[in-house]
Motif scaffolding. Structure first.
Motif, PDB file in Angstrom:
ATOM      1  N   ALA A  85      20.261 -12.263  -2.757  1.00  0.00           N
ATOM      2  CA  ALA A  85      20.721 -10.880  -2.607  1.00  0.00           C
ATOM      3  C   ALA A  85      19.553  -9.902  -2.501  1.00  0.00           C
ATOM      4  CB  ALA A  85      21.627 -10.496  -3.783  1.00  0.00           C
ATOM      5  N   PHE A  86      18.487 -10.138  -3.267  1.00  0.00           N
ATOM      6  CA  PHE A  86      17.352  -9.208  -3.285  1.00  0.00           C
ATOM      7  C   PHE A  86      16.312  -9.518  -2.204  1.00  0.00           C
ATOM      8  CE2 PHE A  86      13.365  -7.470  -5.226  1.00  0.00           C
ATOM      9  CZ  PHE A  86      13.717  -6.138  -5.116  1.00  0.00           C
ATOM     10  N   GLY A  87      16.337 -10.724  -1.673  1.00  0.00           N
ATOM     11  CA  GLY A  87      15.326 -11.152  -0.711  1.00  0.00           C
ATOM     12  C   GLY A  87      15.109 -10.225   0.472  1.00  0.00           C
ATOM     13  N   PRO A  88      16.184  -9.757   1.141  1.00  0.00           N
ATOM     14  CA  PRO A  88      15.970  -8.864   2.291  1.00  0.00           C
ATOM     15  C   PRO A  88      15.258  -7.556   1.922  1.00  0.00           C
ATOM     16  CG  PRO A  88      18.174  -9.787   2.354  1.00  0.00           C
ATOM     17  CD  PRO A  88      17.585 -10.167   1.015  1.00  0.00           C
ATOM     18  N   LEU A  89      15.525  -7.027   0.747  1.00  0.00           N
ATOM     19  CA  LEU A  89      14.821  -5.803   0.320  1.00  0.00           C
ATOM     20  C   LEU A  89      13.362  -6.109   0.027  1.00  0.00           C
ATOM     21  CD1 LEU A  89      17.344  -3.973  -2.023  1.00  0.00           C
ATOM     22  CD2 LEU A  89      16.725  -3.430   0.326  1.00  0.00           C
ATOM     23  N   LEU A  90      13.133  -7.228  -0.620  1.00  0.00           N
ATOM     24  CA  LEU A  90      11.767  -7.621  -0.935  1.00  0.00           C
ATOM     25  C   LEU A  90      10.937  -7.761   0.336  1.00  0.00           C
ATOM     26  CD1 LEU A  90      10.088  -8.273  -3.433  1.00  0.00           C
ATOM     27  CD2 LEU A  90      10.764 -10.656  -3.171  1.00  0.00           C
ATOM     28  N   GLU A  91      11.544  -8.299   1.381  1.00  0.00           N
ATOM     29  CA  GLU A  91      10.839  -8.436   2.663  1.00  0.00           C
ATOM     30  C   GLU A  91      10.462  -7.083   3.253  1.00  0.00           C
ATOM     31  OE1 GLU A  91      12.722 -10.976   5.532  1.00  0.00           O
ATOM     32  OE2 GLU A  91      13.090 -12.534   4.032  1.00  0.00           O
ATOM     33  N   GLN A  92      11.283  -6.066   3.017  1.00  0.00           N
ATOM     34  CA  GLN A  92      10.972  -4.722   3.527  1.00  0.00           C
ATOM     35  C   GLN A  92       9.786  -4.102   2.800  1.00  0.00           C
ATOM     36  OE1 GLN A  92      14.257  -1.922   4.179  1.00  0.00           O
ATOM     37  NE2 GLN A  92      15.648  -3.638   3.759  1.00  0.00           N
TER      38      GLN A  92
ATOM     39  N   ALA B 165       0.856  -1.187   0.000  1.00  0.00           N
ATOM     40  CA  ALA B 165       0.000   0.000   0.000  1.00  0.00           C
ATOM     41  C   ALA B 165       0.889   1.233   0.000  1.00  0.00           C
ATOM     42  CB  ALA B 165      -0.895   0.007   1.239  1.00  0.00           C
ATOM     43  N   HIS B 166       0.338   2.317  -0.500  1.00  0.00           N
ATOM     44  CA  HIS B 166       1.039   3.598  -0.436  1.00  0.00           C
ATOM     45  C   HIS B 166       0.067   4.723  -0.735  1.00  0.00           C
ATOM     46  CE1 HIS B 166       2.164   4.522  -4.931  1.00  0.00           C
ATOM     47  NE2 HIS B 166       1.001   3.956  -4.841  1.00  0.00           N
TER      48      HIS B 166
ATOM     49  N   ASN C 252      10.725   6.688  -7.505  1.00  0.00           N
ATOM     50  CA  ASN C 252      11.492   6.666  -6.258  1.00  0.00           C
ATOM     51  C   ASN C 252      11.742   5.247  -5.755  1.00  0.00           C
ATOM     52  OD1 ASN C 252      11.790   9.439  -6.188  1.00  0.00           O
ATOM     53  ND2 ASN C 252      10.024   9.763  -4.874  1.00  0.00           N
ATOM     54  N   ILE C 253      10.799   4.350  -5.987  1.00  0.00           N
ATOM     55  CA  ILE C 253      11.003   2.957  -5.601  1.00  0.00           C
ATOM     56  C   ILE C 253      12.140   2.354  -6.430  1.00  0.00           C
ATOM     57  CG2 ILE C 253       9.964   0.658  -5.478  1.00  0.00           C
ATOM     58  CD1 ILE C 253       7.227   2.153  -5.135  1.00  0.00           C
ATOM     59  N   ALA C 254      12.178   2.645  -7.720  1.00  0.00           N
ATOM     60  CA  ALA C 254      13.244   2.122  -8.585  1.00  0.00           C
ATOM     61  C   ALA C 254      14.615   2.598  -8.113  1.00  0.00           C
ATOM     62  CB  ALA C 254      12.993   2.526 -10.038  1.00  0.00           C
ATOM     63  N   VAL C 255      14.732   3.880  -7.780  1.00  0.00           N
ATOM     64  CA  VAL C 255      16.008   4.420  -7.295  1.00  0.00           C
ATOM     65  C   VAL C 255      16.364   3.794  -5.947  1.00  0.00           C
ATOM     66  CG1 VAL C 255      17.195   6.510  -6.510  1.00  0.00           C
ATOM     67  CG2 VAL C 255      15.798   6.581  -8.594  1.00  0.00           C
ATOM     68  N   TRP C 256      15.379   3.648  -5.073  1.00  0.00           N
ATOM     69  CA  TRP C 256      15.595   3.042  -3.747  1.00  0.00           C
ATOM     70  C   TRP C 256      16.148   1.626  -3.896  1.00  0.00           C
ATOM     71  CZ3 TRP C 256      13.700  -1.105  -0.936  1.00  0.00           C
ATOM     72  CH2 TRP C 256      13.815  -1.038   0.450  1.00  0.00           C
TER      73      TRP C 256
ATOM     74  N   ASN D  97       5.116   4.120   2.445  1.00  0.00           N
ATOM     75  CA  ASN D  97       5.425   5.417   3.060  1.00  0.00           C
ATOM     76  C   ASN D  97       6.148   5.261   4.391  1.00  0.00           C
ATOM     77  OD1 ASN D  97       2.715   5.552   1.536  1.00  0.00           O
ATOM     78  ND2 ASN D  97       3.473   7.658   1.469  1.00  0.00           N
ATOM     79  N   ASP D  98       5.995   4.099   5.041  1.00  0.00           N
ATOM     80  CA  ASP D  98       6.629   3.842   6.333  1.00  0.00           C
ATOM     81  C   ASP D  98       8.039   3.267   6.205  1.00  0.00           C
ATOM     82  OD1 ASP D  98       4.265   4.696   7.492  1.00  0.00           O
ATOM     83  OD2 ASP D  98       3.502   2.661   7.818  1.00  0.00           O
ATOM     84  N   VAL D  99       8.462   2.944   4.979  1.00  0.00           N
ATOM     85  CA  VAL D  99       9.797   2.391   4.738  1.00  0.00           C
ATOM     86  C   VAL D  99      10.784   3.553   4.630  1.00  0.00           C
ATOM     87  CG1 VAL D  99      11.225   1.052   3.144  1.00  0.00           C
ATOM     88  CG2 VAL D  99       8.844   0.348   3.592  1.00  0.00           C
TER      89      VAL D  99
END
Length: 118
Positions: free
Chosen positions: A58-65, A12-13, A84-88, A72-74
């Motif tokens: 490698a990507f799993g920990p980010l996916l979990e976030q 959600a966002h 902004n998500i792509a850059v993040w 908005n809470d990340v």
């Protein structure tokens, strides 16, 4: 050689910097799709640019976030546009996957942002 792996997550966002009359100012959700493209030589022994299982690890920990969270809470995604998500994702993935050459973030099947570090 270029390889691509796709990941999905639900989140959600709301977009806080658009006018209050904009429908994306209200909380809503998406079924996001992320494509990570890597560019590098094929290892003559393994036949891989990188093992897809290593890419998942490698990507799993980010996916979990991201998955099933309010974006908005990340930290770093207070204004969670697709851009902004792509850059993040790039900023947090490139240091561990040097072969990363492109991040695509699909908000819907018909619209996305892509970032190559520039």
């Amino acid at each position: 050689m270029k390889i691509t792996q796709t990941f999905t997550f639900e989140a959600a966002h709301r977009l806080p910097n658009v006018p209050t009359t904009h429908k994306c100012h209200r909380m809503h959700g998406h079924s996001y799709r992320v494509e990570l493209q890597l560019d590098g030589p094929v290892d003559p022994t393994t036949g891989f640019v990188i093992d897809f299982f290593d890419l998942e690890k490698a990507f799993g920990p980010l996916l979990e976030q991201l998955d099933h969270h309010t974006l908005n809470d990340v930290a770093g995604l207070e204004n969670p546009t697709a851009e902004n998500i792509a850059v993040w994702i790039w900023d947090r993935t490139k240091p561990v996957l040097n072969e990363l050459c492109l991040v695509k973030v699909f908000e819907t099947p018909l619209c996305w942002a892509e970032y190559d570090g520039k």
